[in-house]
Structures are given as structure tokens and as C-alpha cells.
Enzyme design. Structure first.
Site, PDB file in Angstrom:
ATOM      1  N   ASP A 132       1.173  -1.157  -0.077  1.00 55.65           N
ATOM      2  CA  ASP A 132      -0.727  -0.019  -0.085  1.00 55.65           C
ATOM      3  C   ASP A 132       1.063   1.205  -0.119  1.00 55.65           C
ATOM      4  O   ASP A 132       0.197   2.119  -0.476  1.00 55.65           O
ATOM      5  CB  ASP A 132      -0.940  -0.167   1.010  1.00 55.65           C
ATOM      6  CG  ASP A 132      -0.368  -0.346   2.172  1.00 55.65           C
ATOM      7  OD1 ASP A 132      -1.214   0.178   3.121  1.00 55.65           O
ATOM      8  OD2 ASP A 132       1.009  -0.729   2.803  1.00 55.65           O
TER       9      ASP A 132
ATOM     10  N   TYR B 272     -12.419   7.876  -1.470  1.00 56.07           N
ATOM     11  CA  TYR B 272     -12.363   7.543  -2.371  1.00 56.07           C
ATOM     12  C   TYR B 272     -13.573   7.356  -3.682  1.00 56.07           C
ATOM     13  O   TYR B 272     -12.798   6.696  -4.870  1.00 56.07           O
ATOM     14  CB  TYR B 272     -11.764   6.091  -2.130  1.00 56.07           C
ATOM     15  CG  TYR B 272     -10.550   6.047  -1.357  1.00 56.07           C
ATOM     16  CD1 TYR B 272     -10.715   5.557   0.168  1.00 56.07           C
ATOM     17  CD2 TYR B 272      -9.686   5.965  -1.195  1.00 56.07           C
ATOM     18  CE1 TYR B 272      -9.500   5.782   0.927  1.00 56.07           C
ATOM     19  CE2 TYR B 272      -8.447   5.626  -0.783  1.00 56.07           C
ATOM     20  CZ  TYR B 272      -8.601   6.082   0.383  1.00 56.07           C
ATOM     21  OH  TYR B 272      -7.093   6.106   1.343  1.00 56.07           O
TER      22      TYR B 272
ATOM     23  N   GLY C 127      -0.600   2.647   4.567  1.00 58.18           N
ATOM     24  CA  GLY C 127      -2.541   3.025   4.638  1.00 58.18           C
ATOM     25  C   GLY C 127      -1.698   3.860   3.488  1.00 58.18           C
ATOM     26  O   GLY C 127      -2.465   5.064   4.096  1.00 58.18           O
TER      27      GLY C 127
ATOM     28  N   HIS D 106     -10.625   5.154   9.116  1.00 62.24           N
ATOM     29  CA  HIS D 106      -9.527   4.409   9.915  1.00 62.24           C
ATOM     30  C   HIS D 106      -9.520   5.607  10.944  1.00 62.24           C
ATOM     31  O   HIS D 106      -9.118   6.139  11.380  1.00 62.24           O
ATOM     32  CB  HIS D 106      -8.662   4.280   8.450  1.00 62.24           C
ATOM     33  CG  HIS D 106      -9.348   3.720   7.625  1.00 62.24           C
ATOM     34  ND1 HIS D 106      -9.546   4.008   6.269  1.00 62.24           N
ATOM     35  CD2 HIS D 106      -9.111   2.556   6.721  1.00 62.24           C
ATOM     36  CE1 HIS D 106     -10.527   3.664   5.661  1.00 62.24           C
ATOM     37  NE2 HIS D 106      -9.727   2.241   5.945  1.00 62.24           N
TER      38      HIS D 106
ATOM     39  N   HIS E 295      -2.048   8.126   8.908  1.00 59.94           N
ATOM     40  CA  HIS E 295      -1.233   7.024   9.302  1.00 59.94           C
ATOM     41  C   HIS E 295       0.155   6.311   9.290  1.00 59.94           C
ATOM     42  O   HIS E 295       0.821   5.629  10.058  1.00 59.94           O
ATOM     43  CB  HIS E 295      -1.852   5.392   8.025  1.00 59.94           C
ATOM     44  CG  HIS E 295      -2.751   5.047   7.779  1.00 59.94           C
ATOM     45  ND1 HIS E 295      -4.057   5.266   9.379  1.00 59.94           N
ATOM     46  CD2 HIS E 295      -4.318   5.019   6.857  1.00 59.94           C
ATOM     47  CE1 HIS E 295      -4.749   4.569   8.886  1.00 59.94           C
ATOM     48  NE2 HIS E 295      -5.263   4.784   7.802  1.00 59.94           N
TER      49      HIS E 295
HETATM   50  C1  LIG Z   1      -4.113  -0.116   1.777  1.00 62.65           C
HETATM   51  N1  LIG Z   1      -5.486   0.054   2.949  1.00 62.65           N
HETATM   52  C2  LIG Z   1      -5.719   1.663   2.894  1.00 62.65           C
HETATM   53  C3  LIG Z   1      -5.331   1.793   4.279  1.00 62.65           C
HETATM   54  C4  LIG Z   1      -5.807   3.141   4.757  1.00 62.65           C
HETATM   55  C5  LIG Z   1      -7.079   3.823   3.665  1.00 62.65           C
HETATM   56  C6  LIG Z   1      -7.269   5.031   4.106  1.00 62.65           C
HETATM   57  O1  LIG Z   1      -7.691   5.445   3.517  1.00 62.65           O
HETATM   58  N2  LIG Z   1      -6.816   5.710   5.670  1.00 62.65           N
HETATM   59  O2  LIG Z   1      -7.244   6.944   6.179  1.00 62.65           O
HETATM   60  C7  LIG Z   1      -6.964   3.311   3.116  1.00 62.65           C
HETATM   61  C8  LIG Z   1      -6.896   1.588   2.355  1.00 62.65           C
HETATM   62  S1  LIG Z   1      -6.628  -1.495   2.494  1.00 62.65           S
HETATM   63  O3  LIG Z   1      -4.779  -2.496   1.997  1.00 62.65           O
HETATM   64  O4  LIG Z   1      -6.705  -0.962   3.533  1.00 62.65           O
HETATM   65  C9  LIG Z   1      -6.967  -1.224   1.815  1.00 62.65           C
HETATM   66  C10 LIG Z   1      -6.371  -1.295  -0.036  1.00 62.65           C
HETATM   67  C11 LIG Z   1      -7.230  -1.533  -0.435  1.00 62.65           C
HETATM   68  C12 LIG Z   1      -8.732  -0.765   0.223  1.00 62.65           C
HETATM   69  C13 LIG Z   1     -10.337  -0.982  -0.555  1.00 62.65           C
HETATM   70  C14 LIG Z   1     -10.080  -0.520  -1.986  1.00 62.65           C
HETATM   71  C15 LIG Z   1     -11.521  -0.601  -2.956  1.00 62.65           C
HETATM   72  C16 LIG Z   1     -12.649  -0.843  -1.984  1.00 62.65           C
HETATM   73  C17 LIG Z   1     -12.774  -1.414  -0.916  1.00 62.65           C
HETATM   74  N3  LIG Z   1     -11.222  -1.779  -0.202  1.00 62.65           N
HETATM   75  S2  LIG Z   1      -8.517  -1.169   1.834  1.00 62.65           S
HETATM   76 ZN   LIG Z   2      -9.631   6.425   5.876  1.00 66.93          ZN
END
Ligand SMILES: CN(c1ccc(C(=O)NO)cc1)S(=O)(=O)c1ccc(-c2ccccn2)s1
Ligand SMILES: [Zn+2]
Length: 339
Positions: free
Chosen positions: A64, A269, A114, A143, A106
Site C-alpha cells: 500500500d 475514494y 495506508g 480509519h 497512518h
Molecule cells: C491500504 N489500505 C488502506 C489503508 C488506509 C486507508 C485510508 O483511507 N486511511 O485513512 C485506505 C486503505 S487497505 O489495505 O486497507 C485497502 C486497500 C484497498 C482497499 C479497498 C479498495 C476498494 C474497496 C475497498 N477497499 S482497502
Molecule cells: Zn481512511
């Protein structure tokens, strides 16, 4: 980055928005919080021993938080925006400053996570601490604001509040109600863990009650508010069931305190909904009415099919029962009584 300030006491209601051009952060600015060895890897995008990927993953680079071209410069810009905002607040206490590209909550001192490579929230708070004795950090993102909590869990000068989804396997996995800070920071961390489906009404009910109590007991001198919008209905995270009103009313409560306030962005998103929400928050702070319909703009088609500002809530079930909300509110309130 934009700032709103009230010109002077006698024209208290007069508020004006000015655009403050952000100054790019320097490596030394980042070293105010982040570890030198971590920043070296971030800047040069290679680990000491290339054969050993473990070093890269040890610093969090990979899934990520991939390396990408121009990454370090981008980090300097993000950090610079939040630091410029903090400097502006130090010079103009009677202001509310926005940095919508900030809010990377994060990142840890020596680990990216993240999608966050540097923690501009922490850097801004450290900068604000040079001119304000006590800072309250409020995190409204879906989050847990783990990076900010980690940075300040052992101090009584920075209070961190995070309301977030808390469920087995959901990123970052921290933010349990039991985590209240350590040492001098004991009871200066509040985590408000929620379940899927929370709507505006329940979100506001718990946030307002707790935030007002935190303000009363902690008496902050300045606020940093992360307004991540991935809890909105229609976000790909498909978790909470908020509309802009849920976040907006929280922001309005905080703004009503009339304290120097830095508002940052964060997750989110569904780009059209994030733009709707952050525009409504900006307009509210400026006491500007918005039209019902999205005005013509370069990205107008992204706002279909309704082309309206409002975000509808869905009919998904709110898994946060009244009993659950009452119980977590009481636990937190009782903890705050011990401050
Ligand atoms: C890297 N990740 C994060 C970490 C933090 C965030 C965030 O917005 N933090 O505030 C978002 C994704 S993750 O592993 O949980 C995810 C990656 C992609 C995700 C996803 C993508 C599409 C639909 C639902 N979830 S979750
Ligand atoms: Zn978030």
C-alpha cells in the site's frame, strides 16, 4: 491551502478567505518527527541492501506504499502544506486554515502505511506546539488515526480523539476503546470504535457528546481536525453510512469553539462525494450558501446522475445499537472524568 480569518473583533462575523501559497517542506522539517534512516530510503527509493527486500518492507514500502517517481517531492509538498498552515495559525490565531491534501494519519516515525509516507498531521501538531500549549487532534476518517495517536500517546500536551470503524481484519486494526494513552498521556487518547452502517444521527450523537466533554476537561488552545471522507455513503470502503452532514455538523461544533483550527483532508475514494463534502465544509466555515445543484465545471459529468451537492444515505442497517453507543459513550466519559 486556504485560510479564513475574522478581520477583527468588531467585525466578528466578517470572514474572508485568502489563498496562502504553501512553502515546500525541507528534509530537516521531516526530521522533526521521522527517522533519518527511514527518510533516506524514502528519498532515494532504494534500501541499503537491494537484495534484501526485508529492509524495504521493514520500513513499510511495498503493497500500500509503493515507491513511485517523484514520491519524495510529493511528500515535501504535502508536509509543506500542513506546516505552512500551522505557521499561518501561529501568526493569525483568529483563523481557520484548510489543507485538504493533508491528513496522512497512518505514517509512523519510521514506517509508511495506508498510503501515508510522512505524517503531516504530526508535523503540523509539532509546529503548532511551538506557539500553543495544548493541541486537540480530532480524526473523523473511517480509519483509526494510528500514526498520530502513536506520536502523542505519552504526552499530556496533545490530546488525540479518533472515531473510526473497528472490526476484526479492518485496517489498521488499532483504535480499541481500551487504548487511552500511556504515562503522562494516560487518558489523553480517546478511541471511539464504531461498527458498519453508522448514520449521521448516531455519528453526531456520540461525537458531539464526547468532543464537548474533551473540550471541557482538556481545554485545548488549538485544534487539528482530520476530515477524511471515506465514511461517506457511496465510498468504495462500503462501511459507514454518512452524508456530508455527519462530518459537517462535527466540524461546525469544533469551529463554534472559536479556537485556532487547522482542517486537513484524509481518506475518501469516491472522488465526487469527497469533493462535495469538503466543498460543503469549506462553505459552511465561510458561512456561504451553496446551490442545490453542482455548478458547471471541468469535471461536471463526474457528479452524475443527480448533479446535486447532496449525498443520499443508503438503507443499509446501522449495526451500532443504542445500547452499544450508550455503553462506549459511558466508558469514555468515565475515563475523561479521571483527567
Ligand atoms: C491500504 N489500505 C488502506 C489503508 C488506509 C486507508 C485510508 O483511507 N486511511 O485513512 C485506505 C486503505 S487497505 O489495505 O486497507 C485497502 C486497500 C484497498 C482497499 C479497498 C479498495 C476498494 C474497496 C475497498 N477497499 S482497502
Ligand atoms: Zn481512511
Amino acid at each position: 491551502m486556504i485560510a479564513k480569518y475574522k478581520a477583527s473583533e468588531e467585525c466578528k462575523l466578517l470572514s474572508k478567505m485568502i489563498l496562502v501559497l504553501p512553502k515546500k517542506a525541507t528534509l530537516d522539517d521531516l526530521k522533526m518527527y521521522h527517522a533519518t534512516d527511514y527518510l533516506k530510503v524514502l528519498q532515494h527509493q532504494e534500501c541499503d541492501d537491494n537484495e534484501d527486500d526485508d529492509i524495504c518492507s521493514e520500513f513499510g514500502f511495498g503493497y500500500d506504499c509503493p515507491f513511485r517517481e517523484g514520491l519524495f517531492d510529493y511528500c515535501l509538498q504535502i508536509a509543506g502544506g500542513s506546516l505552512t498552515a500551522a505557521d499561518y495559525l501561529c501568526e493569525n490565531h483568529n483563523s481557520i486554515v484548510f489543507h485538504w491534501l493533508g491528513g496522512w494519519h497512518h505514517a509512523k516515525r519510521n514506517v509508511c502505511a495506508g498510503y501515508c509516507y510522512i505524517n503531516d498531521c504530526v508535523l503540523a501538531i509539532l509546529r503548532l506546539r511551538k506557539c500553543f500549549p495544548k493541541i486537540l487532534y480530532i480524526d473523523l476518517d473511517l480509519h483509526h488515526g494510528d500514526g498520530v495517536e502513536d506520536a502523542f500517546c505519552a504526552t499530556d500536551k496533545v490530546f488525540t480523539f479518533s472515531v473510526h470503524k473497528f472490526e476484526l481484519g479492518f485496517f489498521p486494526g488499532t483504535g480499541d476503546i481500551k487504548d487511552v494513552g500511556i504515562g503522562k498521556g494516560f487518558y489523553h487518547t480517546v478511541n471511539l470504535p464504531l461498527k458498519d452502517g453508522v448514520d449521521d444521527e448516531n455519528f453526531l450523537k456520540v461525537c458531539k457528546k464526547i468532543l464537548m466533554k474533551i473540550k471541557t476537561v482538556f481545554k485545548p488552545d488549538a485544534i487539528v481536525l482530520q476530515a477524511g471522507a471515506d465514511g461517506l455513503n457511496g465510498d468504495p470502503m462500503r462501511s459507514f453510512n454518512l452524508t456530508s452532514q455527519g462530518l459537517l455538523r462535527c466540524v461546525e461544533l469544533v469551529v463554534s469553539w472559536d479556537l485556532p483550527t487547522l482542517i486537513l483532508g484524509g481518506g475518501g475514494y469516491n472522488e465526487a462525494n469527497v469533493a462535495r463534502c469538503w466543498c460543503q465544509i469549506t462553505a459552511s466555515v465561510l458561512k456561504k450558501e451553496l446551490p442545490e445543484d453542482i455548478p458547471d465545471n471541468k469535471f461536471f459529468l463526474e457528479y452524475g446522475p443527480d448533479f446535486e451537492f447532496n449525498i443520499e444515505k443508503s438503507f443499509k442497517k446501522d449495526l451500532n445499537s443504542s445500547d452499544y453507543l450508550d455503553s462506549i459513550t459511558k466508558i469514555i466519559s468515565d475515563n475523561l472524568d479521571k483527567l
